[in-house]
Design a protein around this motif. Structure first.
Motif, PDB file in Angstrom:
ATOM      1  N   ILE A  42       0.844  -1.191   0.000  1.00 10.70           N
ATOM      2  CA  ILE A  42       0.000   0.000   0.000  1.00 10.70           C
ATOM      3  C   ILE A  42       0.879   1.240   0.000  1.00 10.70           C
ATOM      4  O   ILE A  42       1.751   1.405   0.857  1.00 10.70           O
ATOM      5  CB  ILE A  42      -0.939   0.026   1.225  1.00 10.70           C
ATOM      6  N   TYR A  43       0.637   2.081  -0.988  1.00 13.62           N
ATOM      7  CA  TYR A  43       1.323   3.365  -1.103  1.00 13.62           C
ATOM      8  C   TYR A  43       0.343   4.481  -0.809  1.00 13.62           C
ATOM      9  O   TYR A  43      -0.844   4.312  -1.011  1.00 13.62           O
ATOM     10  CB  TYR A  43       1.894   3.543  -2.532  1.00 13.62           C
TER      11      TYR A  43
ATOM     12  N   TRP B 208       4.096  -3.209   3.299  1.00 14.65           N
ATOM     13  CA  TRP B 208       3.912  -4.531   2.707  1.00 14.65           C
ATOM     14  C   TRP B 208       3.196  -5.438   3.691  1.00 14.65           C
ATOM     15  O   TRP B 208       3.515  -5.460   4.876  1.00 14.65           O
ATOM     16  CB  TRP B 208       5.263  -5.157   2.390  1.00 14.65           C
ATOM     17  N   TYR B 209       2.235  -6.197   3.157  1.00 17.88           N
ATOM     18  CA  TYR B 209       1.497  -7.179   3.953  1.00 17.88           C
ATOM     19  C   TYR B 209       1.529  -8.535   3.278  1.00 17.88           C
ATOM     20  O   TYR B 209       1.566  -8.635   2.047  1.00 17.88           O
ATOM     21  CB  TYR B 209       0.021  -6.789   4.077  1.00 17.88           C
ATOM     22  N   SER B 210       1.438  -9.566   4.107  1.00 19.72           N
ATOM     23  CA  SER B 210       1.132 -10.910   3.651  1.00 19.72           C
ATOM     24  C   SER B 210      -0.222 -11.253   4.262  1.00 19.72           C
ATOM     25  O   SER B 210      -0.581 -10.748   5.322  1.00 19.72           O
ATOM     26  CB  SER B 210       2.194 -11.898   4.136  1.00 19.72           C
ATOM     27  N   TYR B 211      -0.983 -12.105   3.601  1.00 23.34           N
ATOM     28  CA  TYR B 211      -2.322 -12.437   4.069  1.00 23.34           C
ATOM     29  C   TYR B 211      -2.612 -13.896   3.768  1.00 23.34           C
ATOM     30  O   TYR B 211      -1.935 -14.528   2.957  1.00 23.34           O
ATOM     31  CB  TYR B 211      -3.368 -11.534   3.413  1.00 23.34           C
ATOM     32  N   VAL B 212      -3.658 -14.414   4.425  1.00 28.03           N
ATOM     33  CA  VAL B 212      -4.037 -15.799   4.236  1.00 28.03           C
ATOM     34  C   VAL B 212      -5.405 -15.911   3.563  1.00 28.03           C
ATOM     35  O   VAL B 212      -5.602 -16.737   2.690  1.00 28.03           O
ATOM     36  CB  VAL B 212      -4.044 -16.560   5.587  1.00 28.03           C
TER      37      VAL B 212
ATOM     38  N   GLU C 141      -9.459  -7.004   7.275  1.00 30.27           N
ATOM     39  CA  GLU C 141      -8.778  -6.293   8.359  1.00 30.27           C
ATOM     40  C   GLU C 141      -7.888  -5.176   7.804  1.00 30.27           C
ATOM     41  O   GLU C 141      -7.852  -4.067   8.354  1.00 30.27           O
ATOM     42  CB  GLU C 141      -7.958  -7.265   9.200  1.00 30.27           C
ATOM     43  N   ILE C 142      -7.191  -5.442   6.717  1.00 30.28           N
ATOM     44  CA  ILE C 142      -6.364  -4.411   6.081  1.00 30.28           C
ATOM     45  C   ILE C 142      -7.235  -3.263   5.589  1.00 30.28           C
ATOM     46  O   ILE C 142      -6.903  -2.087   5.776  1.00 30.28           O
ATOM     47  CB  ILE C 142      -5.530  -5.019   4.929  1.00 30.28           C
ATOM     48  N   ILE C 143      -8.374  -3.582   4.995  1.00 29.61           N
ATOM     49  CA  ILE C 143      -9.292  -2.539   4.514  1.00 29.61           C
ATOM     50  C   ILE C 143      -9.798  -1.704   5.685  1.00 29.61           C
ATOM     51  O   ILE C 143      -9.751  -0.472   5.647  1.00 29.61           O
ATOM     52  CB  ILE C 143     -10.468  -3.160   3.726  1.00 29.61           C
ATOM     53  N   GLN C 144     -10.292  -2.381   6.705  1.00 27.18           N
ATOM     54  CA  GLN C 144     -10.872  -1.667   7.848  1.00 27.18           C
ATOM     55  C   GLN C 144      -9.840  -0.831   8.604  1.00 27.18           C
ATOM     56  O   GLN C 144     -10.106   0.323   8.950  1.00 27.18           O
ATOM     57  CB  GLN C 144     -11.545  -2.667   8.811  1.00 27.18           C
TER      58      GLN C 144
ATOM     59  N   GLY D 161      -6.310   4.372   8.650  1.00 25.15           N
ATOM     60  CA  GLY D 161      -4.914   4.784   8.575  1.00 25.15           C
ATOM     61  C   GLY D 161      -3.992   4.100   9.558  1.00 25.15           C
ATOM     62  O   GLY D 161      -2.906   4.593   9.846  1.00 25.15           O
ATOM     63  N   ARG D 162      -4.414   2.933  10.061  1.00 24.95           N
ATOM     64  CA  ARG D 162      -3.609   2.190  11.048  1.00 24.95           C
ATOM     65  C   ARG D 162      -2.996   0.958  10.399  1.00 24.95           C
ATOM     66  O   ARG D 162      -3.704   0.130   9.832  1.00 24.95           O
ATOM     67  CB  ARG D 162      -4.464   1.780  12.239  1.00 24.95           C
ATOM     68  N   VAL D 163      -1.691   0.822  10.514  1.00 27.12           N
ATOM     69  CA  VAL D 163      -0.983  -0.338   9.980  1.00 27.12           C
ATOM     70  C   VAL D 163      -1.384  -1.580  10.776  1.00 27.12           C
ATOM     71  O   VAL D 163      -1.504  -1.528  11.997  1.00 27.12           O
ATOM     72  CB  VAL D 163       0.541  -0.129  10.042  1.00 27.12           C
TER      73      VAL D 163
END
Length: 102
Positions: free
Chosen positions: A68-69, A74-78, A85-88, A94-96
């Motif tokens: 995400i820029y 950088w994230y990894s997900y399952v 969770e990344i969207i929310q 704006g929270r990593v």
């Protein structure tokens, strides 16, 4: 100023049989899910969020991956729950999401 508040890239690279790649771990489905959710939440468009597919981002061993820029997080997900969770957290508030960060 950037055209989008957040620009999200999902590695959707497909390698040959037997080679590790993000697409074999469901990356295209995750990207579609994120794109649909961002639209549902009315986050899509100029000044908001853009969800894109990307080719190989050379992080196969951490995959599947999304970046995400403008922050370059950088994230990894399952699964879709991780994407949600990344969207929310990241895109809405704006929270990593530290537990998914690589």
């Amino acid at each position: 100023m950037s055209h989008f508040k957040y620009h999200v890239f999902f590695c959707c690279n497909q390698r040959g049989e037997g080679e590790t790649c993000c697409n074999d771990a469901g990356a295209t489905a995750a990207q579609t899910y994120a794109k649909d959710r961002v639209a549902e939440l009315q986050l899509k468009g100029a000044g908001k969020v853009r969800i894109n597919k990307a080719g190989c981002m050379d992080r196969c061993d951490n995959g599947p991956v999304v970046v995400i820029y403008p922050e370059g997080v950088w994230y990894s997900y399952v699964d879709h729950e991780d994407i949600e969770e990344i969207i929310q957290e990241h895109l809405l508030h704006g929270r990593v999401v530290d537990r998914l960060r690589i």
